[in-house]
Design a protein around this motif. Structure first.
Motif, PDB file in Angstrom:
ATOM      1  N   SER A  24       0.920  -0.891   0.173  1.00  0.00           N
ATOM      2  CA  SER A  24      -0.021  -0.087   0.214  1.00  0.00           C
ATOM      3  C   SER A  24       1.416   1.400   0.113  1.00  0.00           C
ATOM      4  O   SER A  24       1.530   1.358   0.299  1.00  0.00           O
ATOM      5  N   VAL A  25       0.766   1.941  -1.210  1.00  0.00           N
ATOM      6  CA  VAL A  25       1.569   3.312  -1.379  1.00  0.00           C
ATOM      7  C   VAL A  25       1.670   3.980   0.251  1.00  0.00           C
ATOM      8  O   VAL A  25       2.050   5.111   0.463  1.00  0.00           O
TER       9      VAL A  25
ATOM     10  N   LEU B 125       2.992   2.937   2.768  1.00  0.00           N
ATOM     11  CA  LEU B 125       4.709   3.414   2.408  1.00  0.00           C
ATOM     12  C   LEU B 125       4.925   4.279   2.951  1.00  0.00           C
ATOM     13  O   LEU B 125       5.704   4.828   3.508  1.00  0.00           O
ATOM     14  N   THR B 126       4.077   5.738   2.342  1.00  0.00           N
ATOM     15  CA  THR B 126       3.903   7.380   2.321  1.00  0.00           C
ATOM     16  C   THR B 126       4.299   7.504   4.682  1.00  0.00           C
ATOM     17  O   THR B 126       5.455   8.143   4.799  1.00  0.00           O
TER      18      THR B 126
ATOM     19  N   ARG C 152      -1.240  -0.270  -9.587  1.00  0.00           N
ATOM     20  CA  ARG C 152       0.187  -0.212  -8.281  1.00  0.00           C
ATOM     21  C   ARG C 152       1.042   0.176  -9.049  1.00  0.00           C
ATOM     22  O   ARG C 152       1.947   1.224  -8.045  1.00  0.00           O
TER      23      ARG C 152
ATOM     24  N   GLU D 294       2.315   4.558  -9.306  1.00  0.00           N
ATOM     25  CA  GLU D 294       1.407   4.611  -7.764  1.00  0.00           C
ATOM     26  C   GLU D 294       3.321   4.312  -7.165  1.00  0.00           C
ATOM     27  O   GLU D 294       3.592   5.394  -6.766  1.00  0.00           O
ATOM     28  N   LEU D 295       3.993   3.430  -7.095  1.00  0.00           N
ATOM     29  CA  LEU D 295       4.858   3.183  -6.250  1.00  0.00           C
ATOM     30  C   LEU D 295       6.010   3.923  -7.319  1.00  0.00           C
ATOM     31  O   LEU D 295       7.206   4.413  -6.583  1.00  0.00           O
TER      32      LEU D 295
ATOM     33  N   TRP E  88       5.645   7.993  -6.152  1.00  0.00           N
ATOM     34  CA  TRP E  88       6.373   7.656  -4.900  1.00  0.00           C
ATOM     35  C   TRP E  88       7.905   7.920  -4.587  1.00  0.00           C
ATOM     36  O   TRP E  88       8.357   9.022  -4.232  1.00  0.00           O
TER      37      TRP E  88
END
Length: 475
Positions: free
Chosen positions: A231-232, A235-236, A261, A264-265, A268
């Motif tokens: 899950s981003v 993760l954040t 996903r 998204e990574l 990030w």
């Protein structure tokens, strides 16, 4: 410690199997005791006058069966094995207890659904022997000199071509560094990145990587996953600046990360705060084996900003004992590598690199992969068909790729209960809890069951025993 292994060159058994059987027998008989340190694969190979790949294959089999433990930077040690007591009741009512040998697959009849093994019976040993002879023909003395610290140039170029065509990886051969196992490459990365980083890992995860990273002094933050992987958002919140992920086939959950996903990574990694450097370490350990849909290209192939560090290995596709892995560094890290770690000599012998180079260049690797995909798919389908008979009591997952599946209990039983009932039925299975970094409590019991090392007959028999062992009177 030196080990004297009686080698019989006239025996029909491969040398690695003779070494494996002798050490296993010594451990069972008490000749080698818990925590005894074994010689390195290189030292044992020199002592026995065999190739290092031979001793590596023997050690990898012992590791897979739990007889040995590999401790980073220290070596191989005899693992602690539980002693089982067998009670014999004699005719006069007297009870005598005997120590029973540790359970394992093979001779003792225990069917072992280990998630670590591969099918070595189908390995083209005759081809490997031929390539080994070709490498040493005419006394090629150059292979006994030190080579390129990054690995042999021709071998790196062969890996580059394979990665580009099979995994969509975009790189030059100069970005590739060869190393003896992912543990070494992670230690090498620590020299390149430096120690001032927080690393996020999927939870559950590949614990060997977790052990190496924590031993190097990195704070490791576990990140819970959803159905798409890490899950981003979570993760954040960890404030980590490096994320270790397995997008093609997460170990051990089997999740294949969708494209959304992955994007998204990458976002990030790109959207770092001012002055902060973020990286994704992509562990692509067994992407070759996928059974539904088209292979998803590597995360590295989607990266346009140089934030993905790609790790790969030949352990699953060729053999664990080959111990040849590689890292593809982003261009932005190349200068740092050459200044801070470029002086380290390659940990893979030039001889082994050349054998594997020929294996790739002459088409043997592609043919072997195609053959193994067919073999593993047949085993996968056989196991899955049998596992579906358990769907009333278990949720099945992780079935689209890799060499194992997961069975999650629906009846509220504990993991220990399921493992013990399986053992009593003559089957060895493994719990998912051992792969969690933390916070396993409260989750339904899940069993990790691999099938690669077993024949189809053993898979069918093992599944039948599991149904009996887990079903009780309800079946």
């Amino acid at each position: 410690m030196e080990i004297l292994v009686p080698m019989d060159s006239r025996s029909g058994k491969p040398l690695y199997e003779q070494i494996y059987e002798h050490i296993r027998r010594e451990i069972r008989n008490g000749g080698l005791k818990t925590s005894d340190r074994l010689p390195s694969t290189r030292a044992l190979a020199e002592h026995l006058k065999v190739s290092r790949s031979t001793t590596q294959m023997a050690y990898e089999q012992l590791l897979a069966e739990g007889y040995l433990e590999a401790v980073p930077c220290r070596g191989y040690f005899v693992a602690k094995l539980e002693e089982l007591l067998e009670v014999e009741v004699r005719g006069n009512g007297e009870m005598r207890m005997e120590k029973k040998e540790p359970m394992s697959s093979g001779p003792l009849g225990m069917i072992d659904f280990s998630p670590w093994g591969i099918d070595l019976d189908s390995f083209p040993f005759h081809v490997w022997r031929k390539l080994s002879r070709n490498t040493l023909v005419d006394d090629n003395k150059e292979y006994f000199h030190s080579g390129d610290p990054q690995g042999e140039p021709g071998f790196r170029e062969a890996i580059r071509r394979y990665l580009h065509s099979a995994r969509g990886v975009n790189c030059t051969s100069d970005q590739i560094v060869i190393g003896a196992g992912s543990e070494y490459l992670l230690m090498l990365l620590s020299q390149i990145l430096g120690r001032g980083h927080r690393i996020a890992m999927e939870n559950p995860t590949y614990k060997q990587a977790y052990r190496v990273l924590t031993s190097l002094g990195y704070p490791v933050c576990p990140v819970e996953m959803d159905g798409a992987g890490m899950s981003v958002k979570r993760l954040t919140r960890t404030r980590a600046d490096v994320a270790y992920v397995m997008p093609s086939h997460q170990f051990p959950t089997g999740i294949v990360m969708p494209v959304g996903r992955r994007q998204e990574l990458l976002k990030w990694a790109l959207d770092a705060e001012r002055g902060q450097e973020r990286y994704l370490i992509e562990d692509d350990y067994d992407s070759e084996f996928r059974y539904k849909g088209k292979p998803i290209p590597a995360l590295q192939g989607m990266d346009r900003s140089g934030h993905v560090i790609y790790l790969g290995t030949f352990s699953k596709a060729v053999a664990p004992a080959i111990r040849v892995s590689y890292v593809v560094l982003p261009v932005r890290l190349l200068d740092r590598y050459k200044k801070q770690a470029g002086f380290y000599a390659s940990t893979v012998s030039r001889i082994d690199q050349n054998i594997l180079y020929q294996f790739l260049e002459q088409g043997h690797f592609e043919r072997h992969l195609n053959r193994m995909r067919g073999i593993y798919k047949a085993k996968h389908d056989a196991f899955l068909n049998e596992a579906k008979l358990l769907e009333k009591d278990f949720q099945i997952s992780g079935e689209y790729a890799g060499l194992h599946i997961l069975l999650t209990d629906r009846r509220g039983r504990t993991e220990a209960e399921l493992i013990e009932k399986a053992r009593q039925a003559g089957v060895k299975v493994y719990g998912l809890s051992q792969y969690f970094i933390e916070e396993y409590q409260g989750r339904p019991a899940t069993i990790v069951a691999g099938y690669a090392r077993l024949s189809e007959e053993e898979i069918l028999r093992g599944a039948e025993l599991l149904r009996k062992g887990w079903g009780g009177n309800g079946w």
